[in-house]
Design a protein around this motif. Structure first.
Motif, PDB file in Angstrom:
ATOM      1  N   THR A   1     -54.135 -13.472 -14.476  1.00 46.45           N
ATOM      2  CA  THR A   1     -54.709 -12.977 -13.233  1.00 46.45           C
ATOM      3  C   THR A   1     -54.694 -14.086 -12.196  1.00 46.45           C
ATOM      4  O   THR A   1     -54.705 -15.263 -12.532  1.00 46.45           O
ATOM      5  CB  THR A   1     -56.161 -12.494 -13.431  1.00 46.45           C
ATOM      6  OG1 THR A   1     -56.937 -13.593 -13.929  1.00 46.45           O
ATOM      7  CG2 THR A   1     -56.238 -11.342 -14.406  1.00 46.45           C
TER       8      THR A   1
ATOM      9  N   TYR B   1     -48.788  -0.579  -3.439  1.00 51.55           N
ATOM     10  CA  TYR B   1     -49.651  -1.646  -3.967  1.00 51.55           C
ATOM     11  C   TYR B   1     -48.798  -2.743  -4.601  1.00 51.55           C
ATOM     12  O   TYR B   1     -49.119  -3.915  -4.521  1.00 51.55           O
ATOM     13  CB  TYR B   1     -50.633  -1.051  -4.969  1.00 51.55           C
ATOM     14  CG  TYR B   1     -51.559  -2.056  -5.594  1.00 51.55           C
ATOM     15  CD1 TYR B   1     -52.600  -2.607  -4.868  1.00 51.55           C
ATOM     16  CD2 TYR B   1     -51.383  -2.469  -6.900  1.00 51.55           C
ATOM     17  CE1 TYR B   1     -53.451  -3.545  -5.421  1.00 51.55           C
ATOM     18  CE2 TYR B   1     -52.222  -3.404  -7.472  1.00 51.55           C
ATOM     19  CZ  TYR B   1     -53.258  -3.933  -6.729  1.00 51.55           C
ATOM     20  OH  TYR B   1     -54.092  -4.866  -7.277  1.00 51.55           O
ATOM     21  N   LYS B   2     -47.698  -2.354  -5.230  1.00 43.82           N
ATOM     22  CA  LYS B   2     -46.774  -3.302  -5.852  1.00 43.82           C
ATOM     23  C   LYS B   2     -46.263  -4.306  -4.827  1.00 43.82           C
ATOM     24  O   LYS B   2     -46.088  -5.479  -5.138  1.00 43.82           O
ATOM     25  CB  LYS B   2     -45.606  -2.529  -6.464  1.00 43.82           C
ATOM     26  CG  LYS B   2     -44.517  -3.387  -7.047  1.00 43.82           C
ATOM     27  CD  LYS B   2     -43.312  -2.518  -7.422  1.00 43.82           C
ATOM     28  CE  LYS B   2     -42.164  -3.322  -7.922  1.00 43.82           C
ATOM     29  NZ  LYS B   2     -41.614  -4.272  -6.991  1.00 43.82           N
TER      30      LYS B   2
ATOM     31  N   VAL C   1     -47.867  -5.472  -2.189  1.00 38.57           N
ATOM     32  CA  VAL C   1     -48.925  -6.448  -1.927  1.00 38.57           C
ATOM     33  C   VAL C   1     -48.972  -7.467  -3.061  1.00 38.57           C
ATOM     34  O   VAL C   1     -49.078  -8.678  -2.818  1.00 38.57           O
ATOM     35  CB  VAL C   1     -50.296  -5.747  -1.748  1.00 38.57           C
ATOM     36  CG1 VAL C   1     -51.403  -6.757  -1.580  1.00 38.57           C
ATOM     37  CG2 VAL C   1     -50.264  -4.794  -0.565  1.00 38.57           C
ATOM     38  N   VAL C   2     -48.867  -7.002  -4.293  1.00 42.71           N
ATOM     39  CA  VAL C   2     -48.879  -7.909  -5.447  1.00 42.71           C
ATOM     40  C   VAL C   2     -47.659  -8.829  -5.400  1.00 42.71           C
ATOM     41  O   VAL C   2     -47.767 -10.035  -5.639  1.00 42.71           O
ATOM     42  CB  VAL C   2     -48.919  -7.109  -6.768  1.00 42.71           C
ATOM     43  CG1 VAL C   2     -48.733  -8.013  -7.967  1.00 42.71           C
ATOM     44  CG2 VAL C   2     -50.218  -6.334  -6.872  1.00 42.71           C
ATOM     45  N   ASP C   3     -46.486  -8.276  -5.042  1.00 42.47           N
ATOM     46  CA  ASP C   3     -45.271  -9.090  -4.975  1.00 42.47           C
ATOM     47  C   ASP C   3     -45.380 -10.190  -3.922  1.00 42.47           C
ATOM     48  O   ASP C   3     -44.981 -11.325  -4.158  1.00 42.47           O
ATOM     49  CB  ASP C   3     -44.055  -8.210  -4.674  1.00 42.47           C
ATOM     50  CG  ASP C   3     -43.646  -7.351  -5.851  1.00 42.47           C
ATOM     51  OD1 ASP C   3     -44.095  -7.645  -6.984  1.00 42.47           O
ATOM     52  OD2 ASP C   3     -42.895  -6.386  -5.646  1.00 42.47           O
TER      53      ASP C   3
ATOM     54  N   LEU D   1     -48.166 -11.514  -2.736  1.00 40.41           N
ATOM     55  CA  LEU D   1     -49.157 -12.485  -3.200  1.00 40.41           C
ATOM     56  C   LEU D   1     -48.550 -13.409  -4.252  1.00 40.41           C
ATOM     57  O   LEU D   1     -48.850 -14.606  -4.286  1.00 40.41           O
ATOM     58  CB  LEU D   1     -50.398 -11.779  -3.745  1.00 40.41           C
ATOM     59  CG  LEU D   1     -51.292 -11.102  -2.712  1.00 40.41           C
ATOM     60  CD1 LEU D   1     -52.417 -10.333  -3.395  1.00 40.41           C
ATOM     61  CD2 LEU D   1     -51.852 -12.101  -1.718  1.00 40.41           C
ATOM     62  N   ASP D   2     -47.689 -12.875  -5.105  1.00 38.66           N
ATOM     63  CA  ASP D   2     -46.983 -13.704  -6.081  1.00 38.66           C
ATOM     64  C   ASP D   2     -46.073 -14.717  -5.388  1.00 38.66           C
ATOM     65  O   ASP D   2     -46.006 -15.880  -5.792  1.00 38.66           O
ATOM     66  CB  ASP D   2     -46.162 -12.842  -7.039  1.00 38.66           C
ATOM     67  CG  ASP D   2     -47.013 -12.119  -8.058  1.00 38.66           C
ATOM     68  OD1 ASP D   2     -48.183 -12.504  -8.238  1.00 38.66           O
ATOM     69  OD2 ASP D   2     -46.499 -11.156  -8.667  1.00 38.66           O
TER      70      ASP D   2
ATOM     71  N   LYS E   1     -48.081 -17.510  -4.029  1.00 45.64           N
ATOM     72  CA  LYS E   1     -48.514 -18.389  -5.115  1.00 45.64           C
ATOM     73  C   LYS E   1     -47.366 -19.290  -5.574  1.00 45.64           C
ATOM     74  O   LYS E   1     -47.553 -20.486  -5.790  1.00 45.64           O
ATOM     75  CB  LYS E   1     -49.027 -17.527  -6.288  1.00 45.64           C
ATOM     76  CG  LYS E   1     -49.510 -18.300  -7.474  1.00 45.64           C
ATOM     77  CD  LYS E   1     -50.822 -18.948  -7.211  1.00 45.64           C
ATOM     78  CE  LYS E   1     -51.361 -19.555  -8.493  1.00 45.64           C
ATOM     79  NZ  LYS E   1     -52.527 -20.338  -8.261  1.00 45.64           N
TER      80      LYS E   1
END
Length: 175
Positions: free
Chosen positions: A52, A138-139, A141-143, A145-146, A149
């Motif tokens: 996470t 939503y995927k 947004v996660v991509d 954010l990845d 990072k």
């Protein structure tokens, strides 16, 4: 265990034939061993733990004075469109500035290359604003954010999309 059973002679006269041997194999010990090994490996293995990413959300300021003003030269805006489209521009999106909206993708040669470019990395005050549209997934947004990072981007914010940004995307799609 394996047993060999001999077939008895029929006792009739005539030719002598070779004795036929039948083999009976008992599989019970092998099945027991298989289950013991299976149980051993299931109990001694470590399962992968879910990874996470911790996001600390700031407290919303009560007054306008508490908000920190952001310069256009220190801002990069990423717009997440529908059907996995990704757009970005530098600045705050003021129509008077007429920002150049550039379309890219989520690959290493796409948005990651932009995030590690000298224009972004050399500016310590650079803030990346992520603005998902209503029909983005939503995927996406996660991509993104990845990617932030991976590129070790320290300052970023999820922001509601403005009407100016919607107009920029519509004009880009109309080309």
């Amino acid at each position: 265990m394996a047993e060999i059973q001999e077939k008895a002679d029929s006792g009739k006269g005539g030719k002598k034939r070779a004795k036929k041997m039948s083999v009976h194999l008992d599989m019970t010990p092998m099945v027991d061993l298989a289950f013991l090994l299976l149980t051993f490996f299931m109990l001694t293995t470590t399962f992968s733990k879910p990874q996470t990413m911790e996001i600390n959300m700031p407290v919303k300021p009560d007054t306008e004075e508490e908000q920190i003003a952001l310069k256009a030269s220190n801002a990069m805006t990423i717009i997440l469109g529908e059907d996995d489209h990704l757009y970005y521009y530098f600045g705050l999106g003021d129509p008077a500035e007429n920002p150049e909206l550039i379309e890219t993708d989520y690959s290493a040669n796409g948005i990651r290359k932009v995030l590690v470019s000298p224009k972004v990395k050399s500016n310590d005050k650079m803030t990346v604003m992520i603005k998902p549209m209503e029909k983005s997934r939503y995927k996406n947004v996660v991509d993104i954010l990845d990617e932030l990072k991976i590129t070790d981007t320290k300052k970023f914010a999820l922001v509601d999309i403005a009407d100016n940004d919607k107009k920029l995307v519509e004009s880009k799609l109309g080309e």
